[in-house]
Scaffold this motif. Structure first.
Motif, short mmCIF file in Angstrom:
data_model
loop_
_atom_site.label_atom_id
_atom_site.label_comp_id
_atom_site.label_asym_id
_atom_site.label_seq_id
_atom_site.Cartn_x
_atom_site.Cartn_y
_atom_site.Cartn_z
N UNK A 216 0.86 -1.19 0.00
CA UNK A 216 0.00 0.00 0.00
C UNK A 216 0.89 1.23 0.00
N UNK A 217 0.63 2.13 -0.93
CA UNK A 217 1.42 3.35 -1.10
C UNK A 217 0.66 4.53 -0.51
N UNK A 218 1.36 5.37 0.24
CA UNK A 218 0.74 6.55 0.82
C UNK A 218 1.78 7.45 1.44
N UNK A 301 -3.03 2.72 -4.03
CA UNK A 301 -2.77 4.05 -3.49
C UNK A 301 -4.04 4.87 -3.59
N UNK A 302 -4.14 5.89 -2.76
CA UNK A 302 -5.31 6.75 -2.74
C UNK A 302 -5.33 7.69 -3.95
N UNK A 303 -6.45 8.38 -4.10
CA UNK A 303 -6.59 9.38 -5.16
C UNK A 303 -5.48 10.43 -5.00
N UNK A 308 -1.00 3.38 -12.78
CA UNK A 308 -0.22 2.70 -13.82
C UNK A 308 -0.56 1.22 -13.79
N UNK A 309 0.14 0.45 -14.60
CA UNK A 309 -0.09 -0.99 -14.61
C UNK A 309 0.27 -1.62 -13.27
N UNK A 310 1.19 -0.98 -12.54
CA UNK A 310 1.63 -1.53 -11.24
C UNK A 310 0.91 -0.89 -10.05
N UNK A 311 0.36 0.32 -10.23
CA UNK A 311 -0.27 1.05 -9.12
C UNK A 311 -1.74 1.29 -9.45
N UNK A 312 -2.62 0.74 -8.61
CA UNK A 312 -4.05 0.94 -8.78
C UNK A 312 -4.53 2.04 -7.85
N UNK A 313 -5.32 2.97 -8.37
CA UNK A 313 -5.88 4.05 -7.57
C UNK A 313 -7.39 4.06 -7.72
N UNK A 323 -17.96 1.48 -9.88
CA UNK A 323 -16.81 2.21 -9.38
C UNK A 323 -16.76 2.22 -7.85
N UNK A 324 -17.94 2.30 -7.24
CA UNK A 324 -17.98 2.32 -5.78
C UNK A 324 -17.53 0.99 -5.18
N UNK A 325 -17.91 -0.12 -5.82
CA UNK A 325 -17.46 -1.43 -5.36
C UNK A 325 -15.94 -1.53 -5.45
N UNK A 326 -15.40 -1.07 -6.55
CA UNK A 326 -13.94 -1.06 -6.74
C UNK A 326 -13.27 -0.20 -5.66
N UNK A 327 -13.82 1.01 -5.43
CA UNK A 327 -13.24 1.91 -4.44
C UNK A 327 -13.27 1.31 -3.03
N UNK A 328 -14.39 0.67 -2.68
CA UNK A 328 -14.50 0.07 -1.35
C UNK A 328 -13.52 -1.08 -1.18
N UNK A 329 -13.27 -1.79 -2.26
CA UNK A 329 -12.29 -2.89 -2.20
C UNK A 329 -10.90 -2.35 -1.87
N UNK A 330 -10.55 -1.19 -2.41
CA UNK A 330 -9.25 -0.60 -2.13
C UNK A 330 -9.17 0.03 -0.75
#
Length: 426
Positions: A216-218, A301-303, A308-313, A323-330
């Motif tokens: 997790x990046x932050x 990582x957060x908004x 990128x292909x390696x970092x999901x935001x 989109x909300x399901x995806x966001x809640x998963x992160x």
């Protein structure tokens, strides 16, 4: 005009003195004067005691000659004062320091470290043994104690404590590549958590392209004292108030982190508050070395961070159910980073406010805390801190740079998660 030149020259001299002697102040000078007076009084007292104790000394002199190690014992019995020993050739645990597995563990790590502070020191300044150096430095890091109170405990002047503390930080900083490591090989893909814990068949989704989370990046902010010349005395506010958007960028450090699901730090980067970069260097490094993020894994990582292909935001707020399901998963993974930051600041309370205006030294202290954070985790010593809302603006974050490959991967993963939800497997 002459007054302005004189004021500028005065500030320059103060900054030069501060770089060498920070955090010396008028109080420090007063303490040195007090210490000098105490030394004179103590010398007179010793002279009187030695005169009164002449018969005792005559009886003991022969024993001292036969066993020089009895000197400290005799001095303690006659004077009634026990002083922490200065550094000897041997780095063994001093008799005055209690057995402490943590101190011993860190001592072992530092035994082979090299530091310019180890080879040279100012003449006439006492230097503690390694065990006492570790104990003193951990005390300063773990509690927000003044140098004066610590100087009383260890019977050393503040200026000397300052040098000892930064010699410790320098020696620990050398261990960065050894203790803050990016996982490789089997360690990079073993026991990684799934991207989404909201779906019952999360594990089956891996075969369809939903990755596991490598880290997790932050970031977090570490408040510091403004350097001389940048302080506005009339507008200064108490240090405990939350930092606001209009705060001077040099009043904090940015600490960029990547941690795994256990809270162990895999990466850290410390920069000035004026540095607005959000992990672009890390993103570029991952692109150049794709093996750092093995297939089937990702960073989250957060908004505001680059996608990128390696970092999901996440998607920006206000999207649909997919989109909300995806966001809640992160979001569940961001809580891991928040807890790691809380643990770091709970153990090393000095990070809540570094009363130093020298950037390089403040950076060394923060890096020392990050390295020791992993050391304590390796020892199985975990301290849970209370998660607090990060100081500074967090709302209305704009989306970071998103390359085409990152956008495509986010869309594909969001589709897979939502299809799984529609299939009734939640």
């Amino acid at each position: 005009m002459d007054n302005s030149y004189a004021e500028s020259a005065g500030r320059a001299v103060l900054e030069m003195m501060q770089r060498e002697w920070e955090p010396l102040s008028q109080g420090e000078l007063d303490q040195r004067l007090d210490q000098a007076v105490e030394d004179i009084l103590e010398a007179n007292l010793l002279s009187k005691i030695q005169g009164d104790a002449a018969p005792i000394n005559m009886q003991l002199s022969q024993k001292v000659q036969e066993d020089p190690q009895m000197q400290n014992q005799i001095q303690t019995e006659v004077i009634g004062i026990t002083v922490p020993p200065v550094e000897q050739e041997s780095e063994a645990q001093p008799s005055g320091c209690p057995e402490n597995s943590t101190v011993q563990y860190i001592m072992n790590l530092l035994q082979n470290s090299n530091s310019k502070y180890n080879q040279s020191r100012m003449a006439g300044r006492a230097r503690l043994s390694l065990s006492h150096t570790v104990l003193l430095s951990l005390t300063l890091l773990s509690k927000r104690l003044s140098y004066r109170s610590v100087s009383t405990t260890f019977r050393l002047e503040k200026g000397n404590i300052h040098r000892i503390f930064f010699s410790f930080c320098e020696r620990v900083n050398i261990l960065q590549d050894q203790k803050i490591t990016w996982p490789t090989g089997i360690n990079a893909v073993e026991n990684l958590p799934p991207l989404s814990s909201l779906l019952r068949k999360a594990r089956g989704l891996e075969e369809k392209g939903v990755p596991r989370v490598l880290g997790v990046l932050g970031h977090t902010r570490i408040p510091i004292r403004l350097p001389i010349g940048k302080q506005d005395v009339e507008s200064m506010v108490p240090e405990l108030k939350r930092m606001k958007r209009e705060a001077h960028p040099d009043s904090w450090l940015n600490l960029e982190l990547v941690c795994n699901h256990k809270g162990r730090l895999m990466h850290c980067r410390i920069s000035k508050g004026s540095d607005l970069d959000r992990a672009s260097n890390l993103r570029d490094k991952l692109k150049q070395h794709p093996e750092m993020v093995p297939p089937g894994t990702c960073l989250v990582a957060r908004v505001g961070y680059p996608a990128s292909a390696q970092i999901l935001t996440p998607y920006v707020v206000g999207r649909g159910s997919r989109e909300n399901l995806y966001n809640r998963s992160l979001e569940a993974h961001f809580e891991v980073l928040d807890q790691a930051v809380a643990d770091l600041k709970a153990r090393f309370q000095r990070l809540r406010y570094l009363d130093m205006g020298n950037y390089e030294r403040a950076k060394a202290v923060v890096l020392t805390a990050c390295i020791l954070h992993n050391v304590f985790i390796d020892m199985g010593d975990v301290r849970k801190g209370q998660v607090e809302r990060e100081a500074g603006p967090q709302e209305d974050e704009e989306e970071g740079d998103c390359d085409e490959e990152g956008v495509r991967r986010r869309e594909a993963i969001a589709d897979l998660l939502y299809k799984e939800l529609e299939s009734g497997t939640t």
